[in-house]
Write a protein that holds these residues in place. Structure first.
Motif, short mmCIF file in Angstrom:
data_model
loop_
_atom_site.label_atom_id
_atom_site.label_comp_id
_atom_site.label_asym_id
_atom_site.label_seq_id
_atom_site.Cartn_x
_atom_site.Cartn_y
_atom_site.Cartn_z
N THR A 85 19.42 18.69 75.89
CA THR A 85 18.27 17.78 76.05
C THR A 85 18.36 16.54 75.16
OG1 THR A 85 17.03 19.05 74.38
CG2 THR A 85 16.74 19.67 76.68
N GLY A 87 17.39 23.54 78.97
CA GLY A 87 18.12 22.27 78.90
C GLY A 87 18.68 21.81 80.23
N THR A 107 17.99 18.43 81.69
CA THR A 107 18.78 17.25 81.33
C THR A 107 19.50 16.69 82.55
OG1 THR A 107 19.10 17.94 79.06
CG2 THR A 107 20.76 16.48 79.99
N SER A 135 22.02 14.50 77.01
CA SER A 135 21.10 13.63 77.76
C SER A 135 21.29 12.17 77.36
CB SER A 135 19.66 14.06 77.49
OG SER A 135 18.75 13.19 78.12
N ASP A 192 17.05 15.02 84.93
CA ASP A 192 16.65 13.70 84.43
C ASP A 192 17.77 12.68 84.60
OD1 ASP A 192 14.31 14.91 83.71
OD2 ASP A 192 14.87 15.19 81.60
#
Length: 809
Positions: free
Chosen positions: A533, A593, A596, A537, A599
């Motif tokens: 994350t 996580g 991630t 990321s 996103d």
């Protein structure tokens, strides 16, 4: 009367001859007047010639005289040289004769002196033997005392002193030496006390200097014991583990009747054990010769000063503890610095633990526990300070292993070490942050070096190699023949392997912390979530947002993140396997996580939409409409044809994307194109628009609609993609068909034919079709129907304004 010249020259010659005689016979200091008479005369040159001739005559006479006496001078010199050589020989003979004489005399003198000394010694020996015959018992006892003092057998020396004082001296008589011995007895007792104390000081100094060696031995034994105990024993209480492997209780603490010490010649405190095989059978405390402590304690006890000894020993050891606990300023630079620090502390407490169990009260449990509490607090503070400087995860991991061994060693000797393991949990957080920074660099390098192209595999070996790095399953792909391409690029297996390496690194630190498998699993999952994350990321966002990232790269990033997200359940299983904790355990931390990758994918999708719109804007900047053209062309504009060709090729690349992403990108591009074309038509810089320009513009929009109708991306139902151009289509239909009566009559109804035409937009475009120039009366030259149409435009403008005013009110 004229003088005869010959007479004159004779006179001058006579005068010059006189002057020369005066010069030869006169004192040089008085020659001035004579020379002046020469200068007063007139025949200077003649005089100088005579003077030169006289000088030559004298030189010839000198030369004759020298030649006459030269041979005699040479003969004299030769004789003189012969005399000098003989004189030197004579001098050498005299010196040698003198040297021989001195040597012969010295031997005689030495012989005489030896004879005198020998006779003196004979007299002394005879006298001494006569005296000692009467005093042998006292002297023998005193000699025994001296021998005991020399061998540091101080307790037997005290017994000999007592016997000498009460038995031998009273029987010897009133000799002076007996009186001196009697006077020396108190001083000898004090000397024995001081010497034993000095030995104790040497012992303390030696164990202070060698405490690291003692600690190193103890920690080696603890490491060996831990390896022998096995994995199951490590989780149990190990209260006596270290003592079993490292300490043997001594047979006795009292000295024997003779007071002998088997290590009397090694009172430094540390045994000289050099053979590793011999040392291997010894405990850590066996490296130390404790006899100075036992001896000094016993002597002070006999002398009635045990309390003084105990206070001195404890105070000195407290001071040494403070020195041991003071870390070096550069301790954090290498693991060896920490190792020496821990060895010294362990060595200190190994000695104290042994003294506690062998001296019956020299130190007690409360004293040792007090020292340990002080040491524990200072050690933890020093470790927190120095470890905070560390930026190398390998060094921090080695330090953790060293601290665990340090704690296990001291726990084996009965010291509580829970605070050390609590501190290791704090250090684990620091270790995690260092790992995140290291893996941030690794991820950045992987993303920067990736070519963002599917991985080609030419052989079965290449395919299996990639599958060994990344858990990918595609039955359809497996059926295809080689060579073939995997859907993802190289950074997918590399990132996946790096995540596994990170998990391994976290596990290495979590081991041996005396924590349950569930706690270790929880710590690893939390760290992995942070890696995904935060670190990964940020790296993915950086790779997506950096300059010069094309649509193909963005598409590949979306595909890569999709496969990485699908592989996360394999990471869950991987963590469960290495921690032996089932994934369904209650209260177990989940690997959240994976968001991630969602996103990053969403960011890449947005970046694709933005990138597409920017490309469309670049093509639109090439648009060069002639807004006053009388008649439009029958084909689409070049810039628009190029734009449509670009979009077709781009959406071909999108076939690898999930359907929703490709459809959204296509719809977004069409909407942006429609909006941009409308803005281009309504641009304030475009002051007038002819009907011919509108027809050309309409042709371009039809080209866009043909593109939308062709379905560049599969999945749209019916003419859904055409709705992106509906506003522009209705506006152009309204103008090209000049259907204002229908628009004005049906405005506001849900079934209105031109429902998507905004009256403000229509009014703005209609204003551009009016003649706004009054300087060149252009419409005056139009035919009648053109003038009528211009009047009609004015009429529609008024009606639109009334319509807008009516609906606003």
């Amino acid at each position: 009367v004229e003088r005869d010249p010959e007479m004159a020259s004779v006179e001058v010659a006579a005068e010059h001859e006189r002057i020369l005689r005066e010069i030869e016979s006169t004192d040089p200091n008085c020659i001035g007047p004579t020379l002046r008479s020469v200068y007063d005369g007139q025949e200077h040159g003649l005089f100088m010639e005579k003077l030169e001739g006289r000088i030559r005559n004298h030189d010839r006479e000198i030369e004759k005289m020298c030649n006459h006496h030269f041979q005699g001078f040479v003969d004299s010199i030769t004789e003189l040289l012969k005399v000098r050589g003989e004189a030197q020989k004579l001098k050498g003979q005299v010196i040698q004769t003198n040297h021989n004489l001195q040597n012969d005399g010295k031997e005689t003198l030495n012989t005489m002196d030896e004879l005198r000394q020998c006779r003196l010694q004979q007299r002394n020996i005879a006298t001494t033997v006569d005296k000692l015959t009467h005093c042998l018992p006292v002297l023998e006892m005193y000699s025994k005392l001296q021998e005991q003092m020399k061998t540091k057998r101080y307790y037997p020396a005290l017994r000999t002193l007592d016997q000498l004082e009460h038995s031998c001296l009273p029987q010897a008589g009133a000799y002076l030496f007996c009186t001196i011995m009697a006077e020396n007895i108190p001083r000898l007792r004090a000397h024995i006390r001081d010497v034993s104390m000095s030995d104790l000081k040497d012992f303390l100094e030696s164990i202070r200097k060698h405490s690291d060696k003692i600690g190193e031995k103890a920690m080696k034994q603890a490491l060996l014991q831990r390896s022998l105990d096995g994995a199951n024993t490590q989780q149990q209480q190990r209260g006596g583990g270290g003592r079993q492997g490292g300490r043997k209780e001594p047979q006795a603490t009292e000295l024997d009747g003779q007071g002998g010490s088997p290590r009397s010649e090694q009172d430094s405190g540390i045994l000289d054990v050099e053979d590793e095989e011999e040392e291997g059978g010894l405990g850590a405390h066996d490296l130390v010769d404790f006899s100075p402590v036992y001896r000094c304690l016993h002597i002070y006890t006999v002398l009635g000063a045990r309390d003084t000894f105990e206070n001195y020993y404890r105070n000195q050891r407290r001071k040494q503890a403070r020195l041991v606990l003071q870390p070096h300023s550069n301790m954090h630079e290498t693991l060896e610095g920490y190792r020496r620090y821990f060895n010294q502390i362990v060595g200190f407490f190994v000695v104290e633990d042994h003294v506690l169990h062998t001296t019956r009260g020299l130190v007690n449990r409360a004293y040792v526990e007090e020292l340990w509490e002080l040491s524990l607090s200072k050690t933890i503070a020093a470790l927190r300070t120095h470890s905070s400087y560390c930026t190398d995860p390998d060094l921090l991991l080695d330090l953790k292993n060293l601290i665990v061994l340090f704690a296990d060693t001291l726990q084996g000797y009965g010291f509580p070490v829970n605070q050390l393991f609590d501190m290791l949990l704090e250090m684990r957080d620091q270790y995690g942050e260092i790992l995140l920074k290291k893996w941030n660099t690794s991820f950045r390098q992987i993303l920067d070096l990736d070519n963002y192209s599917p991985i080609p595999v030419a052989t079965e070996e290449d395919y299996r190699r990639v599958m060994g790095q990344f858990p990918f399953q595609d039955p359809e792909l497996e059926k295809t023949a080689f060579p073939k391409k995997l859907p993802f690029s190289a950074f997918v297996p590399k990132v996946y392997c790096q995540i596994k390496e990170f998990i391994y690194a976290c596990l290495k630190f979590s081991e041996d912390l005396h924590r349950s498998s569930t706690e270790i699993d929880d710590m690893i999952r939390k760290s992995t979530n942070l890696l995904l994350t935060r670190t990964l990321s940020h790296c993915l966002q950086y790779a997506i947002k950096k300059k010069n990232v094309g649509l193909a790269e963005l598409v590949q990033i979306i595909i890569n993140t999709t496969h990485l997200e699908q592989s996360c359940h394999f990471l869950e299983e991987f963590i469960s396997n290495i921690t032996n904790v089932p994934p369904g355990t209650i209260n177990a931390t989940k690997l959240y996580g994976t968001s991630t990758f969602k996103d990053a994918r969403h960011t890449a999708e947005e970046e694709i939409y933005t990138n597409l719109n920017q490309k469309i804007d670049q093509f639109l900047q090439l648009a060069d409409y002639d807004w006053m053209v009388a008649q439009g062309g029958g084909t689409a504009s070049d810039y628009l044809s190029d734009l449509i060709a670009f979009l077709c090729s781009t959406f071909t690349v999108f076939t690898h994307l999930p359907g929703k992403v490709a459809q959204t990108a296509c719809m977004s591009a069409c909407k942006h194109l429609s909006t941009s074309l409308l803005q281009l038509l309504l641009e304030s810089d475009v002051r007038q628009v002819s009907m011919g320009a509108l027809h050309q513009f309409n042709t371009d929009v039809k080209e866009c609609e043909r593109f939308a109708r062709a379905g560049p991306v599969p999945g749209f139902q019916g003419d859904t993609l055409l709705l992106a151009f509906i506003d522009l289509r209705q506006l152009l239909d309204l103008f090209t068909q000049w259907d204002w009566s229908t628009y004005l009559a049906d405005y506001g109804r849900p079934t209105c034919k031109y429902l998507r035409v905004n009256p403000h937009t229509a009014l703005a475009l209609l204003e551009k079709m009016k003649d706004t120039s009054r300087k060149n009366n252009m419409f005056a030259q139009f035919r009648k129907n053109e003038r009528d149409k211009q009047k009609l435009i004015d009429t529609v403008v008024k009606q639109l304004r009334n319509l807008i005013a009516t609906h606003q009110s």
